[in-house]
Design an enzyme around this catalytic site. Structure first.
Site, PDB file in Angstrom:
ATOM      1  N   ARG A  39       0.825  -1.216   0.000  1.00  0.00           N
ATOM      2  CA  ARG A  39       0.000   0.000   0.000  1.00  0.00           C
ATOM      3  C   ARG A  39       0.860   1.268   0.000  1.00  0.00           C
ATOM      4  O   ARG A  39       0.448   2.283  -0.544  1.00  0.00           O
ATOM      5  CB  ARG A  39      -0.930   0.007   1.213  1.00  0.00           C
ATOM      6  CG  ARG A  39      -2.080  -0.945   1.010  1.00  0.00           C
ATOM      7  CD  ARG A  39      -3.084  -0.828   2.116  1.00  0.00           C
ATOM      8  NE  ARG A  39      -4.275  -1.583   1.755  1.00  0.00           N
ATOM      9  CZ  ARG A  39      -5.264  -1.816   2.584  1.00  0.00           C
ATOM     10  NH1 ARG A  39      -5.217  -1.353   3.821  1.00  0.00           N
ATOM     11  NH2 ARG A  39      -6.320  -2.489   2.187  1.00  0.00           N
ATOM     12  N   LYS A  76     -18.861 -16.841   1.724  1.00  0.00           N
ATOM     13  CA  LYS A  76     -20.272 -16.576   2.017  1.00  0.00           C
ATOM     14  C   LYS A  76     -21.042 -15.935   0.878  1.00  0.00           C
ATOM     15  O   LYS A  76     -20.571 -14.986   0.254  1.00  0.00           O
ATOM     16  CB  LYS A  76     -20.351 -15.646   3.220  1.00  0.00           C
ATOM     17  CG  LYS A  76     -19.948 -16.328   4.503  1.00  0.00           C
ATOM     18  CD  LYS A  76     -20.196 -15.409   5.646  1.00  0.00           C
ATOM     19  CE  LYS A  76     -20.010 -16.142   6.972  1.00  0.00           C
ATOM     20  NZ  LYS A  76     -20.110 -15.216   8.086  1.00  0.00           N
ATOM     21  N   GLY A 110      -8.738  -9.377  -0.846  1.00  0.00           N
ATOM     22  CA  GLY A 110      -7.508  -9.886  -0.226  1.00  0.00           C
ATOM     23  C   GLY A 110      -7.078 -11.266  -0.682  1.00  0.00           C
ATOM     24  O   GLY A 110      -5.925 -11.463  -1.073  1.00  0.00           O
ATOM     25  N   GLY A 146     -13.058  -4.064   0.668  1.00  0.00           N
ATOM     26  CA  GLY A 146     -14.436  -3.586   0.848  1.00  0.00           C
ATOM     27  C   GLY A 146     -14.835  -2.587  -0.222  1.00  0.00           C
ATOM     28  O   GLY A 146     -15.952  -2.643  -0.752  1.00  0.00           O
TER      29      GLY A 146
HETATM   30  P1  AMP Z   1     -14.521 -14.369   1.488  1.00  0.00           P
HETATM   31  O1  AMP Z   1     -13.904 -13.528   2.555  1.00  0.00           O
HETATM   32  O2  AMP Z   1     -15.988 -14.479   1.564  1.00  0.00           O
HETATM   33  O3  AMP Z   1     -14.021 -14.001   0.110  1.00  0.00           O
HETATM   34  O4  AMP Z   1     -14.011 -15.846   1.763  1.00  0.00           O
HETATM   35  C1  AMP Z   1     -12.681 -16.231   1.732  1.00  0.00           C
HETATM   36  C2  AMP Z   1     -12.524 -17.497   2.508  1.00  0.00           C
HETATM   37  O5  AMP Z   1     -13.366 -18.485   1.965  1.00  0.00           O
HETATM   38  C3  AMP Z   1     -11.132 -18.071   2.483  1.00  0.00           C
HETATM   39  O6  AMP Z   1     -10.590 -18.006   3.767  1.00  0.00           O
HETATM   40  C4  AMP Z   1     -11.324 -19.518   2.046  1.00  0.00           C
HETATM   41  O7  AMP Z   1     -10.592 -20.444   2.818  1.00  0.00           O
HETATM   42  C5  AMP Z   1     -12.793 -19.730   2.304  1.00  0.00           C
HETATM   43  N1  AMP Z   1     -13.356 -20.794   1.460  1.00  0.00           N
HETATM   44  C6  AMP Z   1     -13.406 -20.839   0.133  1.00  0.00           C
HETATM   45  N2  AMP Z   1     -13.952 -21.981  -0.296  1.00  0.00           N
HETATM   46  C7  AMP Z   1     -14.261 -22.698   0.812  1.00  0.00           C
HETATM   47  C8  AMP Z   1     -14.866 -23.965   1.026  1.00  0.00           C
HETATM   48  N3  AMP Z   1     -15.246 -24.734   0.002  1.00  0.00           N
HETATM   49  N4  AMP Z   1     -15.084 -24.338   2.304  1.00  0.00           N
HETATM   50  C9  AMP Z   1     -14.702 -23.562   3.339  1.00  0.00           C
HETATM   51  N5  AMP Z   1     -14.118 -22.364   3.187  1.00  0.00           N
HETATM   52  C10 AMP Z   1     -13.900 -21.939   1.935  1.00  0.00           C
END
Ligand code: AMP
Length: 394
Positions: free
Chosen positions: A37, A199, A352, A375
């Protein structure tokens, strides 16, 4: 109104106040572990040095909540910037007022100073006009180069613009705005979005918005299981959001009404436990064992998704395809990252985890643009106008 850019403004010999984002990670010995950054603001700062401006940098670090927290000082950032830019960077931790003003007045053209963590002031996060006014009084021109903080409307990126005659975006913010426009507002088609991560809940608004812009959507990561569930598949012990199954189904329905294909995994890597050492196997999505967790996309899915990416002219990517922190379940994310980097399309990557994957593979130079915002990038994808950009348009 549109945002003015730094190269459209006369800053020669002026006092410029630049909002940067030096909210960089530290280890327990207060050493900066990643200075991306800081480096990403060099273009703007060097330009101001060349223009013989007096340069005042402001940033936040962490969440001191309006109090002075010594561990959250920006002093190490001043030292790191000085090392990178090969020039003295003064660090002023004085309260904003006459004393600080005098120090700034004594700077020579081209000199740089960094002020103390702006979040030590309670007015910063309240977007307080008084603080904005005080900051504005330090300079002639305001330059915002802090994209990663642009989704927050605070005194140092919003209120300040009400009290200073000239406001503009620095080169980093300019790139973020222009690449985003190129990708979403005026893209070369086909335009695809690759969305992954844990999520659905954090990406629902993104999906709703991009449905009106893209030619197809690829969904991977844990969030794909909520979509698979909405289609009636048994997803075993994979992570799903029960309360969003209906919303996921609605997105698929809307997409099909608009003739926008949504590609979901056709096979996955399933494991008995959420552990790198856990026994794992590739299974088609029709046959996910009841006692197993889907932790990555499978090889057929990698082929399917890669083929779509290779045939695109523009690709936007946010979110990993699996639990990529565990090497065993990183292949889907890594392979798609390599496909995106290897394709000739205009590629924009934000968030990230996707950026981490790209950096770990050493292929950052093959991506057209890597956003510095997490974000803020998501909120742009949601179709929102970011408060800091709105302020620059004022
Ligand atoms: P996000 O912050 O929503 O972009 O999610 C990122 C996180 O999703 C990372 O830490 C990944 O380890 C987790 N992730 C991605 N795919 C899976 C999965 N199939 N099961 C559990 N965690 C996951």
């Amino acid at each position: 109104m549109t945002v003015k850019y730094i190269d459209q403004i006369d800053i020669k010999n002026k006092r410029v106040i630049i909002r940067v984002d030096y909210n960089v990670p530290y280890n327990s010995s207060m050493e900066i572990t990643d200075d991306t950054r800081i480096r990403s603001t060099l273009r703007t700062i060097n330009y101001c040095v060349k223009m013989r401006s007096k340069i005042i940098l402001i940033s936040h670090l962490g969440r001191p909540k309006g109090k002075i927290v010594p561990e959250m000082t920006l002093k190490p950032a001043a030292q790191r910037l000085s090392r990178i830019i090969k020039k003295e960077v003064r660090f002023f931790n004085d309260e904003i007022g006459e004393g600080l003003q005098n120090k700034i007045d004594r700077l020579n053209p081209g000199d740089i100073c960094l002020l103390e963590n702006i979040r030590f002031y309670p007015g910063e996060e309240k977007n307080d006009d008084d603080l904005g006014k005080k900051l504005a009084s330090l300079a002639d021109v305001y330059i915002n180069d802090a994209f990663a903080a642009a989704h927050r409307g605070h005194a140092s990126n919003d209120a300040i613009t009400k009290f200073i005659k000239t406001s503009c975006a620095g080169f980093l913010l300019k790139d973020e705005i222009e690449f985003f426009k190129k990708a979403l507002e005026n893209p070369e088609k086909p335009l695809g979005a690759v969305i992954g991560g844990a999520k659905v809940s954090t990406k629902l608004n993104v999906l709703e918005n991009i449905l009106n812009k893209v030619d197809y959507i690829i969904i991977g990561g844990a969030m794909a299981f909520t979509f698979l569930k909405s289609k009636g598949y048994d997803t075993g012990k994979s992570l799903i959001e029960e309360d969003l199954i209906t919303s996921a189904g609605e997105i698929l329905h809307k997409a099909s009404k608009k003739n926008i294909p949504v590609y979901l995994p056709v096979d996955i890597v399933a494991a008995s436990e959420f552990k790198n050492e856990s026994p794992a196997k590739v299974v088609p999505v029709e046959n996910i064992p009841k006692d197993m967790i889907g932790l990555d996309i499978g090889p057929e899915t990698i082929n399917l998704f890669s083929e779509k990416i290779k045939n695109s002219k523009t690709v936007i990517w946010n979110g990993p395809m699996g639990a990529f922190e565990m090497p065993r379940f990183a292949e889907g994310t890594n392979e798609l990252a390599k496909t995106i980097a290897g394709s000739r399309c205009l590629s924009i990557v934000g968030g990230g985890d996707s950026v981490t994957a790209i950096n770990q593979l050493g292929i950052a130079d093959k991506i057209s643009y890597i956003s510095t915002g997490g974000g803020a990038f998501l909120e742009l994808l949601e179709g929102k106008k970011l408060p800091a950009i709105k302020a620059l348009e004022r």
